[in-house]
Write an enzyme that holds these catalytic residues in place. Sequence first.
Site, short mmCIF file in Angstrom:
data_model
loop_
_atom_site.label_atom_id
_atom_site.label_comp_id
_atom_site.label_asym_id
_atom_site.label_seq_id
_atom_site.Cartn_x
_atom_site.Cartn_y
_atom_site.Cartn_z
N TYR A 76 0.94 -1.27 0.05
CA TYR A 76 -0.19 0.02 0.12
C TYR A 76 0.97 1.25 0.06
CZ TYR A 76 -3.54 3.28 1.35
OH TYR A 76 -4.52 4.33 1.49
N ASP A 77 1.84 1.40 0.99
CA ASP A 77 2.91 2.35 0.98
C ASP A 77 3.65 2.46 -0.46
OD1 ASP A 77 2.17 2.85 3.36
OD2 ASP A 77 4.08 2.39 4.33
N GLU A 80 1.19 4.65 -2.53
CA GLU A 80 1.07 5.98 -2.33
C GLU A 80 2.54 6.78 -2.70
OE1 GLU A 80 -1.31 6.52 1.90
OE2 GLU A 80 1.00 6.13 2.09
N SER A 95 -16.53 10.15 2.37
CA SER A 95 -17.48 10.08 1.13
C SER A 95 -16.90 10.91 -0.03
CB SER A 95 -18.84 10.52 1.79
OG SER A 95 -19.82 10.03 0.52
N SER A 96 -17.46 10.50 -1.17
CA SER A 96 -16.95 10.77 -2.32
C SER A 96 -17.49 11.94 -3.31
CB SER A 96 -16.85 9.59 -3.23
OG SER A 96 -16.08 8.60 -2.58
N PHE A 197 -17.38 11.54 -6.89
CA PHE A 197 -16.29 10.72 -7.21
C PHE A 197 -16.88 9.24 -7.05
CE2 PHE A 197 -13.31 14.27 -5.98
CZ PHE A 197 -12.27 14.20 -6.90
N GLU A 199 -14.85 5.62 -6.85
CA GLU A 199 -13.58 4.48 -6.76
C GLU A 199 -14.13 3.11 -6.57
OE1 GLU A 199 -13.91 6.38 -3.39
OE2 GLU A 199 -13.91 8.13 -4.61
#
Length: 329
Positions: A76-77, A80, A95-96, A197, A199
């Site tokens: 995960y890092d 990023e 929330s998006s 948005f 995702e």
Amino acid sequence: MPNNPTPGDIKSVVRNAIGPMEEYAMGYLNPVGTNPAPTPSSQGTGYIATMKLSVGTVKIDEADILDEGTENIVSYDRCEATDANISQINMGTASSFCGLNGALWGYHLAEAELPKTPVFTVPANGGGSKSLDVYDATPLLDATYRLFGTVDVPRHPPLPGTHVICANKSVTVRGPSYAWAFIAIAIADDPTESNLFIEDCGEFPARPYETNGTKTVFPTGDQVKDLLLKHEWAVAKSVQMCGADYRKKAYSKMFAVSRAVYAAPGEVGSALACAPYVLLAQNDLPTKWTTDKLVDSDLATWQSARWSDKLPDYPYPDRSVVGAPKEQP
């Protein structure tokens, strides 16, 4: 009294979306202090939404084995820190929406070279909905890349350790498998409504196979591209349905992009889709520029005025499949 932005007034929003740091962006809702130069009117009550989509893999060394939790952390890092650099932040989940006190980098300000022709169009489905044109969002990812820079060619990324609210989703898989992610923003027809948005992320399990003496994996990279396009269509349909939930609010334009990464046996793969909400670094304004000029200018003009570094071209087209195995005789 706070100098709050006028809802829906992009220039007012951006005027109030400059943070307290000269060389770093800050997460939205972090305090800006008193009269931050060079924009003493900014109260940090507006925000800039950005878009990032990244994938990465970690090879598990049998001499230094990670457990499942640390595998997830490292992969995960790595996402990023890949392409647009948002590494070392404390990411919070929101929330998006890009609301009326927000502006989208690359769209409302420092406008990117956005495509004129849609990738596909979802027809109206009744109930007052409109047809939805879906455009490639890669230029919006490129805009974020040029704002934050990379780990190796830094510009003004979020301050390390800052708290950054993001619309976000991620997935981690163990090979052989594909991790994939998708991000889109639907632009409201009514400028007094929020932009949406979306995702999405998931896994395409893979398995090796051999045909006529040729070794590869199923699904192949080309098959994964087709699967990603099907997911883009599904997300576009969900946008129409969400719009119907918001008092029949309509979206007729959406920008979308997806990516996958292949994790081979002995690897862990991650995919991350996120929209960090930030306050711009003070030095994101070129010399003698105002925030109004930033709204009126395109991305290329801003970059020429602000940066002389050699940031490489953004490396990923839509529906890229990173590390897809090639056929082997």
